[in-house]
Design an enzyme around this catalytic site. Structure first.
Site, PDB file in Angstrom:
ATOM      1  CE  LYS A  30       3.821  -5.163   2.968  1.00 47.36           C
ATOM      2  NZ  LYS A  30       3.997  -3.805   2.526  1.00 47.36           N
ATOM      3  CB  SER A 105       3.986  -1.660   5.686  1.00 47.82           C
ATOM      4  OG  SER A 105       3.719  -1.754   4.158  1.00 47.82           O
ATOM      5  CB  SER A 129       5.305  -0.024   2.120  1.00 45.31           C
ATOM      6  OG  SER A 129       4.485   0.641   2.985  1.00 45.31           O
TER       7      SER A 129
END
Lengths: 424, 92
Positions: A30, A105, A129
């Site tokens: 990420k 997210s 997330s």
């Protein structure tokens, strides 16, 4: 939308050590996790050209374990969103549900695994997330107990709530990645000894005979009919495997969303003050005074980030602190108590990960409050610092459904065991 | 809806406090949205008082010199530097 689902912000290969437990594995990271020499944007125009001079601890662990990093995964800007549509680099498409969002997210991380662009992925979970995109993309995701995994090198959004977590195609593979990244770190004072020398992968044995699974009615009642059907079928399978399923009540979770957002926004308003356009990030220029240049620099934030910084600033400001922040902390303590009490009589708790199937693209952007409310089942876990796993549990017409299992603090083995039983 | 939610002037004031530049359209949208969101946050009033048992211990380390970023590395992402320092706008 491009063929590649817009999964990566930066595609770059970083080779790990020659051998190790992940020597054959590719991993997507990420883009809020620092990678030395590889651009790390947090999905924000603010950090468009930011190149960290050091690795996050989890990235050092990946390299030492032999993993090959294949790119930096797209995400909601600074982790603020549930759809990966607030990224400054454009939305990610859900490989498992065309036309729908991948969740967020960590949407790029989940989509990378779902599309086979990487064997495994790292995300971060502040209020769901990792679990939300895992559910929407039909993959496995784990939010570890607070303190199990070092946050050194994770660009902070809400420190007291967030953990880096693994995503993968199976419970066992995801648990193997958790074994690699967990452990104490003297560069993160909140990391804990419990993460040392773990063997979570071997807990994925599918044996639930005698396991007591509590179902909090508050987290099931609001779910869509299709999601509930998949959830009930999953419970039936677990009963067939010898598990005992019983209803429990967690009245505090009715206030978890508002408590979560007050705390997360307050912490964000403080954390994101570091982006001043002087040490790094978009420059506000050198004309005018400091305050003006600082404000100009921060026009580079997207709308959701501005919204959260402002609401956090408001909630912490003189005259409103007791009304919002202090009451949110009371709610957080209440949620923790509720979970503690539940775990006196059950081994794990189960609920749908998300109350709905994946949203259509663009559906939730106009109404931020509606987007926040979709986090109802995931945020209580972060408020209580607990571990949770999301495991695929079939599909509806609109896309994949995930089931979430929550364990007591450092009870990763229990949720991995139950999660693996759902796969079988 | 919150009875005490901020109007446009207050939204501008909070943006000033937070040093976040907003355009007029953002001020207008945020004023409406904040009324909804803060109204929802007010349901926290229903939360009972809870005895908080914080079971926390400070984690300290010895204050010793150890390896860190070099000056060049630390400055490598700065939009502008001068003589080995970060360059910023005037403070006053």
């Amino acid at each position: 939308m491009t063929d590649d689902h817009n999964i990566f912000v930066t595609e770059e290969i970083v080779e790990g050590a020659d051998d190790g437990p992940l020597a054959d594995a590719t991993v997507a990271v990420k883009d809020n996790i620092s990678t030395e020499g590889v651009r790390t944007t947090c999905g924000s125009a603010m950090l468009d050209d930011y190149v960290p001079p050091y690795d996050a601890t989890v990235v050092e662990s990946l390299k030492a374990a032999g993993a090959t990093i294949v790119g930096k995964a797209n995400m909601d800007e600074f982790g603020m969103g549930s759809t990966t549509e607030t990224s400054a680099f454009g939305p990610v498409e859900n490989p498992a549900a065309p036309g729908r969002v991948p969740g967020g997210s960590s949407g790029g991380s989940a989509a990378a695994v779902a599309a086979g662009e990487a064997d495994l992925a790292l995300g971060s979970d502040t209020g769901g997330s990792v679990r939300n995109p895992a559910a929407f993309c039909g993959v496995v995701g784990i939010k570890p107990t607070y303190g199990l995994v070092s946050r050194y090198g994770l660009v902070a959004y809400a420190n007291s709530l967030e953990q880096i977590g693994p995503l993968g195609p199976t419970v066992e593979a995801t648990a193997e990645l958790l074994d690699v990244i967990s452990g104490p770190d003297d560069r993160d004072a909140t990391s804990r000894e419990e993460g040392a020398d773990t063997d979570y992968a071997s807990a994925a044995d599918g044996d639930v005979a005698g396991t007591t699974i509590g179902v909090p009615t508050e987290l099931v009642e609001g779910a869509d009919a299709g999601v509930r059907e998949r959830f009930e079928e999953t419970l039936e399978d677990l009963r067939d495997g010898g598990a005992i399923v019983e209803e429990v009540s967690l009245p505090s979770v009715e206030h978890a969303v508002e408590a979560y957002y007050v705390i997360a926004m307050s912490e964000a308003s403080s954390n994101l003050a570091r982006f001043d356009g002087v040490r790094y990030g978009n420059s506000g220029g050198f004309e005018g005074n400091w305050n003006e240049a600082f404000s100009d620099s921060r026009e580079a934030f997207g709308e959701e980030v501005k919204r959260r910084i402002l609401l956090g600033t408001y909630a912490l400001s003189a005259g409103y602190h007791d009304k919002y922040y202090k009451q949110a902390q009371d709610a957080r303590a209440w949620v923790k108590q509720d979970f503690d009490e539940a775990f006196e009589s059950v081994d794990v708790l189960a609920s749908p990960t998300m109350p709905t199937p994946p949203f259509e693209q663009g559906e939730s952007l106009e109404d931020p409050l509606q987007m926040y409310l979709a986090d109802a089942n995931t945020v209580p876990v972060n408020l209580a610092d607990l571990p949770a796993i999301s495991v695929p549990a079939g599909e509806t017409d609109a896309g994949p459904v995930g089931v979430q299992f929550v364990g007591p603090a450092f009870g990763e083995e229990a949720i991995i065991r139950v999660g693996s039983a759902v796969e079988n | 809806m919150s009875e005490t939610s901020p109007g446009p002037e207050e939204v501008r004031h909070v943006a000033d406090l937070a040093r976040v530049g907003l355009d007029d359209e953002e001020v207008e949208r945020f004023t409406d949205q904040f009324a909804d969101i803060l109204g929802y946050f007010e349901t926290l009033e229903e939360v009972p008082e809870v005895e908080r048992e914080a079971d926390l211990a400070n984690v300290m380390r010895a204050d010793e010199v150890r390896e860190s970023l070099s000056q060049d590395e630390a400055l490598s992402n700065a939009p502008e530097t001068e003589d080995g320092y970060f360059k910023g706008p005037n403070v006053s």
